[in-house]
Every structure is written in C-alpha cells, then in structure tokens.
Design an enzyme around this catalytic site. Structure first.
Site, PDB file in Angstrom:
ATOM      1  N   ASP A   7       0.866  -1.076   0.070  1.00  0.00           N
ATOM      2  CA  ASP A   7      -0.002  -0.089   0.037  1.00  0.00           C
ATOM      3  C   ASP A   7       0.979   1.335  -0.008  1.00  0.00           C
ATOM      4  OD1 ASP A   7      -2.370   1.688   0.344  1.00  0.00           O
ATOM      5  OD2 ASP A   7      -2.272   1.767   2.349  1.00  0.00           O
ATOM      6  N   GLU A  68      -0.960  -1.210  -4.841  1.00  0.00           N
ATOM      7  CA  GLU A  68      -2.322  -0.430  -5.052  1.00  0.00           C
ATOM      8  C   GLU A  68      -1.979   0.520  -6.141  1.00  0.00           C
ATOM      9  OE1 GLU A  68      -4.863   0.876  -1.777  1.00  0.00           O
ATOM     10  OE2 GLU A  68      -4.641   2.834  -2.667  1.00  0.00           O
ATOM     11  N   ASP A 141      -2.231   0.859   7.324  1.00  0.00           N
ATOM     12  CA  ASP A 141      -1.579   0.850   6.144  1.00  0.00           C
ATOM     13  C   ASP A 141      -1.164  -0.800   5.960  1.00  0.00           C
ATOM     14  OD1 ASP A 141      -1.325   3.894   5.354  1.00  0.00           O
ATOM     15  OD2 ASP A 141      -1.106   3.435   7.412  1.00  0.00           O
TER      16      ASP A 141
END
Lengths: 175, 175
Positions: A7, A68, A141
């Site tokens: 991420d 991501e 996260d």
C-alpha cells in the site's frame, strides 16, 4: 504462493505478506509499515522506502507483488509521493524478475467484502476472518497491504484458472 | 562542478550533463534521452529508466543532480509516470550520496531566458548561446534536461555564494 501486498505511501508504506492457494485457507506471514519522517529530505525518504521494500522482498521472497494502483486524480496533495513509492515497489519487483500487478482500492474492497464501497472497518473485519487472526494487522496501512495481497491471490488465482481452462478448451478444439 | 539535469518522463526521460562554475563559461558534456516503449509493461519501463539513470550517473559521476519538480496538478494523464521517473532519479542520487535538487519549469525558464513564460524555442535558443553549441541538443527532452542543469548550476552557485558570504559575516561578528 506467496504474495506481497504494498500500500504505497511516502510517510507510511504498508506491506503485508500472505501465503496460500485459491480455495485453501490463506495464512498471514508478516505485515508492517515502512515509515519515513516528514521532515527528512525527499530523496532520502524515497531511498528509505526503496531499501525497506528491498529488505521485505529479499527476506520473504514473494512469488508475486501486488501494488495499489495510483490514480492521478486521487488525493492531489499526496499523489506524487504515493506514485513514487508505488514506482519503487514496481522497480524492486522488476529488478528481481518478480511479476507485479496493480489493483484499485475498489477492486480490493469488492474482492474482500463483496462491496466496492466497503469502509476500512469492514475490510479490516474481513481480513481478520479470512486469515483467522486475533486482531487486525496494525496500523491501517499494514492491514490495507494485507487486503491487497488477499485480493491479488484470489483474483490472480481465479484469472489463472480461467486462462488455464480456456487454454485447455482451446487445445481440445484444435487437435 | 558537474551537474546532471533530469527531465523526468516515462516515455522519454531527458538527461543532460554540464560542467562549469558560476561566472565562467559552462560546457556541455553529454545529453540524451532514456526511452521506454509505450507497449512495455509498466514495471519494466520503470526498471529501464532506473538502469538508464544509474548508467548515466556512474559513467559521468555528477557532483549534483537537478530534477524537474513534478506537480500533482500538471498534466493529470501522465503525472504518475512522470513522478515515478523523478522518484527514480532521486533514489539513484540518494543511494550514491549525491545531493539532489528540484526546480520548477518556470524557474528553469526564468533562469535561462529571464522570463518564466518563455517558450521552448526561446529556452533552446539560449541553451545554444550559453553553451556555445552549433545546434540545440535533440530531442527536446534532452535540451530541457540541459536547461535544468544550467539553471541549477547558476541558482545553486548563487545560493552557495550567499550562504558562504553570510557564514563569513557571521564568523566576523562572533569572534
């Protein structure tokens, strides 16, 4: 199959590693964040992320890396740093010949919860259930990175199965 | 002092190396572009840029690297790739302990031509004059990278002189 989810972020870059196959229980191997101080020089922050990602990859040797997907129109203030962190994850993967795939936040939410509009708590709740954890990976996260890894394993696995089935079908048709 | 200018981009990443000091004629050492095919996989394109930048840096050993500053609101379609290429230039600099600075396109135009709104042709014309070249470095991205390097050398040199003068002044005041 081992999947490392990333991420991306400049201040906190989430990382989460899972292991498993489609249709069998998945297992959490490790999750965490690579943090960089906001007052450090930009290039040094990027270097910390680069080195942190390299360490995660070399320690855990994932078969695939899921990052991501960064959009130009998402959160304009941080998009440059986020894109740069995502780029470093991709370069670290490519340098080692590890395939890398991107998934959007909506795709991750939909894969994990069944709804592309699920909130963070719902995603976190499902990550705990899917991996049979006592509590969600912290901070957020890290949990997001784990969710991304699950999404990839499920999607990638399903896509691979479909591709495989189609290839077999094709082979039967053209003897 | 050797300055490597980097005009970041995913399809064409401009690089230009100059040598000189503030107040003395500057010399062009090399200029070019690192190109990546638009149909290649994104992570492989980033790896090509990373490797290309590493080669430029290791061949020419610049004292400082100047990178064009990427804004989140500039050209939304390509900002992610541009930011990632800029990030790779920064990480390559930081990894080798080479200082890296960013300058905006307006700052570069103003430093080179005296006007922040100069067009590409005017910047290119001045690059040719400043470096006493027969023709402008080609393609445009290479010329932009050279302009960035000149801007950095002039700005950085002036800033260093000011910082140095202030430090001396301070030293005289506090015996």
């Amino acid at each position: 199959m081992r999947v490392l989810g990333v991420d991306p972020g400049l201040t906190r870059c989430g990382v989460g590693l899972i292991e498993g196959q489609l249709g069998t229980p998945l297992r959490l191997i490790a999750a965490g964040v690579i943090k960089t101080p906001a007052d450090a020089e930009h290039s040094k922050r990027l270097l910390s992320i680069d080195e942190g990602l390299a360490e995660w990859i070399d320690t855990h040797r994932p078969d695939v890396i899921a990052v991501e997907r960064v959009f130009a129109d998402q959160n304009v203030l941080s998009v440059v740093g986020t894109a740069q962190a995502a780029g470093l994850a991709m370069v670290n993967a490519a340098r080692r010949g590890i395939p890398v795939h991107t998934h959007t936040p909506t795709e991750v939410k939909a894969a994990i919860t069944g709804s592309g509009r699920a909130d963070k708590a719902q995603v976190s709740h499902m990550v705990v259930r899917i991996l049979k954890l006592a509590t969600a990976p912290k901070p957020a996260d890290a949990a997001d990175a784990v969710a991304l890894a699950i999404c990839h394993l499920w999607r990638g696995g399903a896509n691979d199965r479909i591709a495989e089935a189609l290839a077999k079908q094709q082979a039967r048709r053209t003897p």
